[in-house]
Design a protein around this motif. Structure first.
Motif, PDB file in Angstrom:
ATOM      1  N   VAL A  71      -4.720   8.694  -1.334  1.00 43.68           N
ATOM      2  CA  VAL A  71      -5.843   7.507  -0.653  1.00 43.68           C
ATOM      3  C   VAL A  71      -4.996   5.992  -1.383  1.00 43.68           C
ATOM      4  O   VAL A  71      -4.883   5.823  -2.300  1.00 43.68           O
ATOM      5  N   ALA A  72      -5.765   5.187  -0.704  1.00 42.21           N
ATOM      6  CA  ALA A  72      -4.820   3.387  -0.980  1.00 42.21           C
ATOM      7  C   ALA A  72      -5.801   2.269  -0.628  1.00 42.21           C
ATOM      8  O   ALA A  72      -6.492   2.557   0.436  1.00 42.21           O
ATOM      9  N   ASP A  73      -6.210   1.183  -1.490  1.00 42.81           N
ATOM     10  CA  ASP A  73      -7.081   0.496  -0.809  1.00 42.81           C
ATOM     11  C   ASP A  73      -6.436  -0.988  -1.033  1.00 42.81           C
ATOM     12  O   ASP A  73      -5.523  -0.692  -2.796  1.00 42.81           O
ATOM     13  N   ILE A  79      -3.037  -4.537  -4.827  1.00 44.09           N
ATOM     14  CA  ILE A  79      -2.996  -2.002  -4.759  1.00 44.09           C
ATOM     15  C   ILE A  79      -3.582  -1.543  -5.550  1.00 44.09           C
ATOM     16  O   ILE A  79      -3.551  -1.781  -6.982  1.00 44.09           O
ATOM     17  N   ALA A  80      -4.305  -0.685  -5.154  1.00 46.56           N
ATOM     18  CA  ALA A  80      -4.707   0.465  -5.711  1.00 46.56           C
ATOM     19  C   ALA A  80      -4.461   1.510  -5.212  1.00 46.56           C
ATOM     20  O   ALA A  80      -4.987   1.602  -4.150  1.00 46.56           O
ATOM     21  N   SER A  81      -4.055   2.718  -5.550  1.00 46.22           N
ATOM     22  CA  SER A  81      -3.938   3.819  -5.409  1.00 46.22           C
ATOM     23  C   SER A  81      -4.046   5.075  -5.807  1.00 46.22           C
ATOM     24  O   SER A  81      -3.418   5.242  -6.879  1.00 46.22           O
ATOM     25  N   LEU A  82      -3.804   6.002  -4.658  1.00 45.54           N
ATOM     26  CA  LEU A  82      -4.492   7.470  -5.841  1.00 45.54           C
ATOM     27  C   LEU A  82      -3.338   8.987  -4.814  1.00 45.54           C
ATOM     28  O   LEU A  82      -4.087   8.408  -4.180  1.00 45.54           O
ATOM     29  N   ASN A 113      -1.900   4.038  -9.255  1.00 51.14           N
ATOM     30  CA  ASN A 113      -0.900   2.799  -9.369  1.00 51.14           C
ATOM     31  C   ASN A 113      -1.764   1.940  -9.248  1.00 51.14           C
ATOM     32  O   ASN A 113      -2.735   2.059  -8.150  1.00 51.14           O
ATOM     33  N   GLY A 114      -1.692   0.925  -9.815  1.00 50.65           N
ATOM     34  CA  GLY A 114      -2.203  -0.272  -9.281  1.00 50.65           C
ATOM     35  C   GLY A 114      -1.269  -1.605  -9.500  1.00 50.65           C
ATOM     36  O   GLY A 114      -0.352  -1.471 -10.155  1.00 50.65           O
ATOM     37  N   SER A 115      -0.743  -2.232  -8.542  1.00 52.23           N
ATOM     38  CA  SER A 115       0.151  -3.544  -8.637  1.00 52.23           C
ATOM     39  C   SER A 115      -0.588  -4.868  -8.102  1.00 52.23           C
ATOM     40  O   SER A 115      -1.941  -4.278  -7.188  1.00 52.23           O
ATOM     41  N   VAL A 162       1.070  -1.121   0.220  1.00 55.09           N
ATOM     42  CA  VAL A 162       0.457  -0.295   0.296  1.00 55.09           C
ATOM     43  C   VAL A 162       0.962   1.548   0.167  1.00 55.09           C
ATOM     44  O   VAL A 162       0.674   2.109  -1.213  1.00 55.09           O
ATOM     45  N   SER A 163       1.937   1.306   1.139  1.00 52.06           N
ATOM     46  CA  SER A 163       2.757   2.496   0.902  1.00 52.06           C
ATOM     47  C   SER A 163       3.496   2.305  -0.192  1.00 52.06           C
ATOM     48  O   SER A 163       4.379   4.136  -0.693  1.00 52.06           O
ATOM     49  N   ARG A 164       3.842   1.761  -0.617  1.00 52.56           N
ATOM     50  CA  ARG A 164       5.433   1.669  -2.411  1.00 52.56           C
ATOM     51  C   ARG A 164       4.294   2.198  -3.078  1.00 52.56           C
ATOM     52  O   ARG A 164       5.144   3.204  -3.784  1.00 52.56           O
ATOM     53  N   GLY A 165       3.100   1.982  -3.619  1.00 47.94           N
ATOM     54  CA  GLY A 165       2.842   3.468  -4.766  1.00 47.94           C
ATOM     55  C   GLY A 165       2.588   4.302  -4.449  1.00 47.94           C
ATOM     56  O   GLY A 165       3.500   4.997  -5.102  1.00 47.94           O
TER      57      GLY A 165
END
Length: 566
Positions: free
Chosen positions: A532-534, A509-512, A490-492, A445-448
């Motif tokens: 924000v991330a989920d 993971i998806a993050s903005l 981002n997504g991973s 989550v934090s990496r993105g």
């Protein structure tokens, strides 16, 4: 023909060597003092200098005697001298052995006194066999030479063992029994009087060991059933009545050993303490064992009561009976008593003799191969093996039965009737864990967001003044007058394989990240980023999941260089 030299020299002066020469025969190899080449597989040789065992934990002794008759029916020990005995078939005592594999201790020989720590201590640590590669050296004198092995193996596999085998292999991994005896290393099945077999250490079952003239659980020894051939010794079920009642018919694992109450009965912490009671979980808790012989029990109980500051009657001693709660409390408050595992329940002493011929490549392999119950043997991963070991132990080790062993046995039978794929899912569902997913989910989550922030270029990058330019990844814009904007989506997706402590799982993971930065001068910038991330981590085979959401705000700051990239 093999030959035996039964020459004895009375007294304490080492006699000259008496050699036996065999002319015109094939010549045998000998074992050098440092015979171990290497080990491999699931196991190790225990070497602990604090216990007097120097690495690598094993040595060979050849044609050496230190014990001689004293003239009155006993023995005395003298400086080592050479005596040639090549065949142990007719020996009646291990004290007569002159050639052996033993623990690597200085000053200890094949015929040293019992209890001097001669046993090579191996530990089996998993489902695969454990191999010891042994070197040989050529000899020009003897057709074959026998070596007795003082061995001990301990079950650290993670599951109870229904048995194990000792196998002799050549340098290419082939069974030695396929070779001519003169070219092989084979078990001497005639050397029965000095021992061929495996059993639990004396003192728990049978007299000897730390308990002296009695066995704590039983007066009879607990031996493993054996099947022998010239290149394999196979050990199986135990049949001692008391062992069967408490621990079943298999060799239990280190994780299954019960606690014991040990008494330092001579106020000497450097030697082994005496076992007073054991924690029988299925039978109400702390339970007495046999504390002494019938002739000595009254004196022993008086000594124990005195150490605890109670009367003999207060002890309430009955062999196999529960220890009164106030006696347990008194013992636990007394510095002479300690609670520790009864480790010898996962140890087996090994006795056997090998006959060494002339060996190609100058080496052979001694393999120890564990055997397990079907539910354990059919495990397809280290994690399944661990779970199967726990389940099998709960179902089949009597003292661990808290009333649900029959339920576990039924579950095992149902699993064994499944296909391999179904059994894998069912077994994993009995006690799975994917705790590492929590940490890895947070990392992903934090990496993105961190990647997005560090993607912001410094304002020193040349841009079009008064216009808008963006970087090659299309997530930052130079907007003129020192302003830079960030918009990063981002997504991973990651997959983590099963380990010995966790099932496999997948992470999505998806993050903005949205941010703004103002370059104040060449070395200072001001900025803020909202992220924000989920994310989710899903255990494989539908065994559950973990969800995570995060919001982060990097407060405005003044920093050297790029504020967001700081």
């Amino acid at each position: 023909m093999r030959s035996i030299n039964n020459f004895w020299k009375l007294g304490t002066v080492a006699p000259a060597a008496l050699l036996i020469l065999t002319a015109g025969a094939a010549t045998a190899d000998l074992l050098p003092d440092d015979p171990l080449i290497a080990t491999s597989g699931d196991g190790l040789i225990f070497a602990d200098p604090d216990e007097g065992i120097d690495p690598p934990g094993v040595k060979a002794v050849t044609f050496t005697r230190t014990r001689v008759p004293d003239g009155s029916g006993g023995f005395t020990y003298v400086d080592p001298f050479e005596q040639i005995i090549t065949d142990f078939s007719n020996l009646t005592s291990r004290g007569d052995v002159t050639n052996c594999l033993m623990a690597s201790q200085d000053g200890v020989y094949c015929d040293s006194a019992g209890g001097s720590g001669k046993r090579v201590k191996t530990q089996l640590t998993g489902p695969s066999p454990f191999d010891m590669r042994i070197r040989t050296v050529a000899s020009a004198t003897y057709p074959t030479v026998d070596y007795f092995t003082f061995g001990k193996t301990s079950n650290f596999t993670g599951a109870r063992m229904t048995g194990f085998s000792l196998q002799l292999l050549d340098a290419n991994g082939n069974a030695m029994g396929t070779l001519a005896p003169s070219d092989a290393v084979l078990f001497n099945l005639n050397a029965t009087d000095i021992g061929i077999g495996a059993r639990l250490p004396d003192g728990l079952f049978g007299a000897g060991g730390q308990e002296g003239e009695i066995g704590f659980f039983s007066s009879s020894r607990a031996s493993l059933a054996s099947t022998t051939s010239v290149d394999a010794l196979t050990f199986g079920a135990l049949s001692n009545t008391e062992y069967l009642a408490n621990f079943g018919d298999s060799f239990i694992d280190n994780t299954m050993t019960p606690d014991g109450l040990f008494w330092d009965d001579n106020n000497d912490p450097t030697d082994e303490s005496a076992l007073v009671a054991w924690n029988d979980l299925s039978n109400g808790g702390w339970t007495y064992g046999t504390l002494d012989t019938a002739a000595n029990i009254d004196a022993r109980l008086t000594e124990l009561a005195t150490a605890l500051g109670v009367s003999v009657a207060d002890l309430g001693y009955v062999d196999g009976g529960l220890v009164p709660a106030d006696i347990v409390a008194a013992a636990q408050a007394n510095g002479l008593f300690a609670v520790d595992e009864i480790e010898d329940l996962r140890n087996a002493n090994l006795n056997f003799t090998v006959t060494v011929g002339s060996i190609d490549d100058g080496e052979f392999t001694l393999r120890i191969a564990p055997q397990f119950a079907p539910i354990v043997a059919n495990a397809t991963s280290a994690y399944e093996f661990k779970l199967a070991g726990y389940l099998d132990g709960a179902a089949n080790v009597p003292y661990l039965d808290l009333g649900n062993a029959a339920t576990y046995q039924t579950a095992i039978a149902d699993m064994l009737a499944m296909t391999a794929a179904q059994r894998s899912i069912a077994l994993t569902s009995t006690g799975y864990s994917f705790a590492p997913a929590f940490a890895n989910l947070g990392f992903e989550v934090s990496r993105g967001q961190v990647d997005a922030i560090f993607a912001i270029p410094s304002q020193s990058v040349t841009g079009a003044e008064g216009g808008v330019t963006r970087n090659s990844s299309f997530d930052t814009w130079h907007m003129g007058e020192g302003w830079t904007g960030l918009f990063s989506l981002n997504g991973s997706q990651s997959t983590y394989d099963p380990t010995a402590t966790s099932v496999g799982y997948d992470v999505d993971i998806a993050s903005l990240s949205i941010g703004l930065e103002k370059q104040l001068n060449a070395n200072t910038a001001w900025g803020a980023v909202l992220g924000v991330a989920d994310g989710s981590a899903d255990a494989q085979n539908g065994l559950g999941g973990v969800d995570s959401s995060s919001v982060s705000l990097r407060r405005p700051m003044v920093a050297s260089g790029s504020a967001m990239a700081a």
